[in-house]
Design an enzyme around this catalytic site. Structure first.
Site, PDB file in Angstrom:
ATOM      1  N   LYS A  54     -27.484 -20.589 -48.783  1.00  0.00           N
ATOM      2  CA  LYS A  54     -28.061 -19.341 -49.299  1.00  0.00           C
ATOM      3  C   LYS A  54     -29.108 -18.800 -48.318  1.00  0.00           C
ATOM      4  O   LYS A  54     -29.133 -17.616 -48.005  1.00  0.00           O
ATOM      5  CB  LYS A  54     -28.684 -19.574 -50.683  1.00  0.00           C
ATOM      6  CG  LYS A  54     -27.620 -19.772 -51.754  1.00  0.00           C
ATOM      7  CD  LYS A  54     -28.177 -20.308 -53.057  1.00  0.00           C
ATOM      8  CE  LYS A  54     -27.024 -20.602 -54.020  1.00  0.00           C
ATOM      9  NZ  LYS A  54     -27.434 -21.259 -55.265  1.00  0.00           N
ATOM     10  N   GLN A  98     -32.888 -23.523 -57.855  1.00  0.00           N
ATOM     11  CA  GLN A  98     -31.598 -24.221 -57.794  1.00  0.00           C
ATOM     12  C   GLN A  98     -31.477 -25.222 -58.949  1.00  0.00           C
ATOM     13  O   GLN A  98     -32.345 -26.067 -59.148  1.00  0.00           O
ATOM     14  CB  GLN A  98     -31.472 -24.945 -56.439  1.00  0.00           C
ATOM     15  CG  GLN A  98     -30.128 -25.591 -56.208  1.00  0.00           C
ATOM     16  CD  GLN A  98     -28.973 -24.594 -56.104  1.00  0.00           C
ATOM     17  OE1 GLN A  98     -29.091 -23.537 -55.495  1.00  0.00           O
ATOM     18  NE2 GLN A  98     -27.844 -24.930 -56.719  1.00  0.00           N
ATOM     19  N   ASP A 121     -30.246 -14.403 -60.213  1.00  0.00           N
ATOM     20  CA  ASP A 121     -29.150 -15.199 -60.781  1.00  0.00           C
ATOM     21  C   ASP A 121     -28.639 -14.577 -62.075  1.00  0.00           C
ATOM     22  O   ASP A 121     -27.544 -14.903 -62.533  1.00  0.00           O
ATOM     23  CB  ASP A 121     -29.654 -16.622 -61.103  1.00  0.00           C
ATOM     24  CG  ASP A 121     -29.302 -17.608 -60.010  1.00  0.00           C
ATOM     25  OD1 ASP A 121     -28.342 -17.344 -59.255  1.00  0.00           O
ATOM     26  OD2 ASP A 121     -29.985 -18.653 -59.919  1.00  0.00           O
TER      27      ASP A 121
END
Ligand code: NAP
Length: 287
Positions: A54, A98, A121
């Protein structure tokens, strides 16, 4: 027998990422560089790889990224404090924690601590609710990526029957909502569904998001259907595979995504898109 068209997630990603880079450069020229903060807690090897990819994708496409590596022993309080600092940081337009987190940390609390307008997200309850009520701000990256693949291959969704296998908050449920938003009639299957094949055989679009290899086989698919494989599993040899038995399905389906090279690259691509759009919104609002 005609073989299914293979949906190339790498090629679609490349086109979308080029567009991200162009828009990020335009925004940077106006003094706002899109910024993503990534928080990694602990030393889970798979999570470390995802996070690295990422951060690398940000750097390659003109986005600023800040990586916080916190020890597995970090307290929930300290993690929440760090998130609050990032919420206030004007250089940061997207915050990603994460998952999974160590067991002593409540993931729900952490997800809700991220400012909804930086929740790239799309997991925050405000963003889940916005998606549910048809006014999405951030669409969760993986299902959003699936929608972009369908769009890129002109696969009709409106008026079609879609079957989503899996009902997680991060893939299955938002996937079903996005397909619904796009006009599909949606069936959601899960571990308690008694006859999965009965549903998949009637579907024009099948999205498998389970985490069990060979769950979907050619005999479960309607001829010509589009089969999208979100699953990430390992073969006996240790290589990556999905939930779909690619070889049998490609002989029946009209379209199929490979693993790797299908949905996987799209997830990071849509993370870049969400971060960029968050920065564009902030710039527009003069934040
Ligand atoms: P998850 O939270 O474990 O959810 C799995 C879902 O599958 C659950 O809803 C479960 O049903 C359902 N399920 C389990 N066994 C089933 C069966 N035999 N038949 C039908 N449904 C069944 O997983 P997730 O986070 O959604 O991820 C799903 C898969 O996608 C994983 O392999 C993950 O690694 C992968 N993934 C890939 C990407 C990517 O970028 N490609 C991104 C995210 C996730 P219940 O709810 O009844 O338990």
């Amino acid at each position: 027998m005609t073989e299914a068209k293979i949906i190339d997630g790498i090629a679609v990603s490349k086109r979308l990422r080029e567009e991200v880079a162009t828009r990020a450069a335009a925004l940077t020229a106006k003094g706002v560089t899109p910024g993503l903060a990534v928080i990694l807690v602990g030393d889970d090897a798979a999570s470390a790889v995802y996070v690295r990819n990422k951060v690398k994708a940000c750097e390659q496409h003109g986005l600023f990224s800040a990586l916080d590596r916190l020890p597995a022993t970090v307290t929930e309080g300290d993690l929440l404090k760090r998130i609050r600092q990032l919420n206030e940081d004007p250089k940061i337009h997207g915050i990603l924690v994460q998952l999974p987190l160590p067991r002593h940390i409540d993931s729900h609390k952490v997800i809700e601590a991220v400012a909804a307008e930086k929740d790239v997200d799309g997991f925050h309850v405000a963003n889940a609710g916005a998606l549910m009520t048809g006014r999405p701000q951030f669409r969760p990256c993986t299902p959003y990526g699936v929608m972009k693949l369908l769009e890129a291959y002109d696969i009709p969704v409106s008026g079609k029957h879609a079957v989503v296998i899996g009902r997680s908050n991060i893939v299955g449920k938002p996937m079903a909502l996005l397909l619904l938003e796009a006009g599909a009639t949606v069936t959601v299957c899960h571990s308690k569904t008694p006859d999965l094949a009965h549903h998949t055989k009637a579907a024009d679009i099948v999205v498998a998001a389970v985490g069990k290899r060979n769950l979907v086989t050619g005999d479960m698919v309607k001829p010509g259907a589009a089969v999208i494989d979100v699953g990430m599993n390992k073969t006996d040899e240790g290589t990556l595979c999905g939930d779909v038995d690619f070889e049998s399905v490609r002989n029946v389906a009209g379209y199929v995504t490979p693993v790797p090279g299908g949905v996987g690259p799209m997830t990071i691509t849509l993370l870049l898109v969400n971060t960029l759009e968050s920065a564009e919104r902030a710039a527009h609002a003069g934040v």
